[in-house]
Design a protein around this motif. Sequence first.
Motif, short mmCIF file in Angstrom:
data_model
loop_
_atom_site.label_atom_id
_atom_site.label_comp_id
_atom_site.label_asym_id
_atom_site.label_seq_id
_atom_site.Cartn_x
_atom_site.Cartn_y
_atom_site.Cartn_z
N ASN A 141 0.80 -1.28 0.05
CA ASN A 141 0.11 -0.04 0.03
C ASN A 141 0.82 1.42 0.01
O ASN A 141 0.90 2.01 1.09
N HIS A 142 1.63 1.42 -1.04
CA HIS A 142 2.60 2.44 -1.22
C HIS A 142 2.62 3.04 -2.48
O HIS A 142 2.54 2.00 -3.48
N PHE A 143 3.11 4.24 -2.75
CA PHE A 143 3.46 4.66 -3.96
C PHE A 143 5.02 4.94 -4.17
O PHE A 143 5.61 5.30 -2.97
N CYS A 144 5.56 4.75 -5.48
CA CYS A 144 7.02 5.20 -5.64
C CYS A 144 7.17 6.61 -5.16
O CYS A 144 6.59 7.70 -5.64
N LEU A 145 8.37 6.84 -4.40
CA LEU A 145 8.67 8.25 -4.09
C LEU A 145 9.63 8.94 -5.39
O LEU A 145 9.88 10.14 -4.98
N GLY A 146 10.26 8.24 -5.95
CA GLY A 146 11.17 8.61 -6.83
C GLY A 146 12.31 9.09 -6.34
O GLY A 146 13.10 10.19 -6.96
N CYS A 147 12.71 8.36 -5.33
CA CYS A 147 13.97 8.66 -4.52
C CYS A 147 15.14 8.23 -5.14
O CYS A 147 16.39 8.39 -4.96
N SER B 134 16.35 5.29 -4.61
CA SER B 134 17.44 4.61 -3.70
C SER B 134 17.37 3.25 -4.37
O SER B 134 18.59 2.39 -3.94
N CYS B 135 16.67 2.64 -5.04
CA CYS B 135 16.48 1.17 -5.38
C CYS B 135 17.52 1.17 -6.39
O CYS B 135 18.15 -0.19 -6.59
N ILE B 136 17.84 2.08 -7.28
CA ILE B 136 18.88 1.99 -8.22
C ILE B 136 20.30 1.51 -7.66
O ILE B 136 21.00 0.95 -8.22
N GLU B 137 20.72 2.31 -6.65
CA GLU B 137 22.06 2.08 -6.08
C GLU B 137 21.82 0.67 -5.03
O GLU B 137 22.76 -0.07 -5.27
N ASP B 138 20.76 0.51 -4.47
CA ASP B 138 20.61 -0.74 -3.70
C ASP B 138 19.11 -0.72 -3.38
O ASP B 138 18.24 -0.18 -2.66
N GLU B 139 18.43 -1.98 -3.97
CA GLU B 139 17.16 -2.16 -3.94
C GLU B 139 16.65 -2.49 -2.56
O GLU B 139 15.41 -2.17 -2.30
N THR B 140 17.52 -2.82 -1.49
CA THR B 140 17.14 -3.12 -0.11
C THR B 140 16.90 -1.50 0.57
O THR B 140 16.61 -1.57 1.75
N LYS B 141 17.26 -0.66 -0.19
CA LYS B 141 17.25 0.77 0.46
C LYS B 141 15.78 1.35 0.27
O LYS B 141 15.58 2.25 0.61
N CYS B 142 15.10 0.73 -0.78
CA CYS B 142 13.72 1.11 -1.00
C CYS B 142 13.07 1.33 0.52
O CYS B 142 13.03 0.29 1.24
N PRO B 143 12.32 2.34 0.61
CA PRO B 143 11.58 2.42 2.16
C PRO B 143 10.53 1.33 2.27
O PRO B 143 10.20 1.14 3.44
N TYR B 144 10.00 0.88 0.90
CA TYR B 144 8.97 -0.23 1.10
C TYR B 144 9.62 -1.75 0.55
O TYR B 144 8.76 -2.47 0.05
N TYR B 145 10.92 -1.86 0.65
CA TYR B 145 11.44 -2.93 0.26
C TYR B 145 10.75 -4.30 0.88
O TYR B 145 10.43 -5.24 0.27
N THR B 146 10.51 -4.30 2.13
CA THR B 146 10.10 -5.58 2.93
C THR B 146 8.73 -6.20 2.19
O THR B 146 8.62 -7.21 2.02
N GLU B 147 7.84 -5.12 2.08
CA GLU B 147 6.33 -5.66 1.56
C GLU B 147 6.65 -6.02 0.02
O GLU B 147 6.26 -6.94 -0.43
N LYS C 176 26.32 4.53 -12.15
CA LYS C 176 27.57 3.63 -12.37
C LYS C 176 26.97 2.36 -11.88
O LYS C 176 27.90 1.52 -12.10
N THR C 177 26.28 2.44 -10.67
CA THR C 177 26.01 1.08 -10.04
C THR C 177 25.29 0.27 -10.95
O THR C 177 25.59 -1.00 -10.86
N GLU C 178 24.38 0.68 -12.09
CA GLU C 178 23.75 -0.21 -12.94
C GLU C 178 24.82 -0.98 -13.85
O GLU C 178 24.69 -2.01 -14.05
N LYS C 179 25.72 -0.30 -14.32
CA LYS C 179 26.83 -0.72 -15.26
C LYS C 179 27.67 -1.87 -14.26
O LYS C 179 28.11 -3.02 -15.05
N LYS C 180 27.97 -1.46 -13.05
CA LYS C 180 28.49 -2.45 -12.32
C LYS C 180 27.75 -3.96 -12.27
O LYS C 180 28.20 -4.83 -12.32
N TYR C 181 26.69 -3.73 -12.24
CA TYR C 181 25.49 -4.78 -11.97
C TYR C 181 25.74 -5.64 -13.18
O TYR C 181 25.84 -6.87 -13.11
N TRP C 182 25.87 -5.04 -14.34
CA TRP C 182 25.63 -5.55 -15.97
C TRP C 182 27.13 -6.24 -15.96
O TRP C 182 27.07 -7.40 -16.30
N GLU C 183 28.19 -5.69 -15.47
CA GLU C 183 29.39 -6.25 -15.60
C GLU C 183 29.48 -7.43 -14.63
O GLU C 183 30.31 -8.47 -15.11
#
Length: 244
Positions: free
Chosen positions: A42-48, A50-63, A212-219
């Motif tokens: 029951n949340h909307f994306c905040l556009g922050c 945070s998930c691009i750098e680390d998906e666990t940093k999304c404020p709603y990651y648990t749900e 840059k985190t995305e490129k590291k992920y692909w690499e």
Amino acid sequence: MKIVMLNGQNHKGSTYHVGKLLIDGIAAEKQVAEFFLPRDLNHFCLGCYSCIEDETKCPYYTEKNAIMADFEQADLLVITTPNYCMAPSAPMKAFLDLNFTNWLSHKPKEFMFSKKAVVISTTSGMGANKAIKPVAISLSYWGISSIKKYGVAVQAMNWESVSQDKKAKIQKDIQKILKSLSGDAKPKVTLKTKFLFSIFSGMQKANMGSSKTEKKYWEAKGWLGKERPWKKKWQPKKKSYSSL
């Protein structure tokens, strides 16, 4: 067969019942996990971002992760959303927004390439296919090649009010979809998906990603070279489901 049913509403209306007809019609032994939106997210994306750098940093990651963990296990995803003003329900759109990092242009997940999906919508009059389209687009850009779509006008406000003739037609349509889903073979990755993946791989190589985190992920995945997620044999983590 492991199935996840994600419903774009809390109540069990016509769209839910059509989805259940599909699942109940699967003859193979099945394990089903069900989620309802917004009850389970029951949340909307905040556009922050945070998930691009680390998906666990999304404020709603648990749900969010509670749902995506089951997606990882599933062979089939059944996504249902009623038509709300010629679009998916707001909770369903929010779910897609909260998972935008799954897109091929960001940090796609290997397990998506092995999934089959069915997107279902009902409406009292017009707009079911318009509600389906944004959901199917997101699933496609997640790497899912096998996506069936079913939209139907039920001319009623609830399932109980749908005519028997209309229910009979829906049942007949569902049987056709079930035939297309039969068999245990993994879906083939389409040329379209492979082409898009190649385009986004080139973008990451050229440092045209969001971070840059995305490129590291692909690499790290080897995807900037010759490795491809659909070529690697992927095994889901063990998780228990409810048997139906």
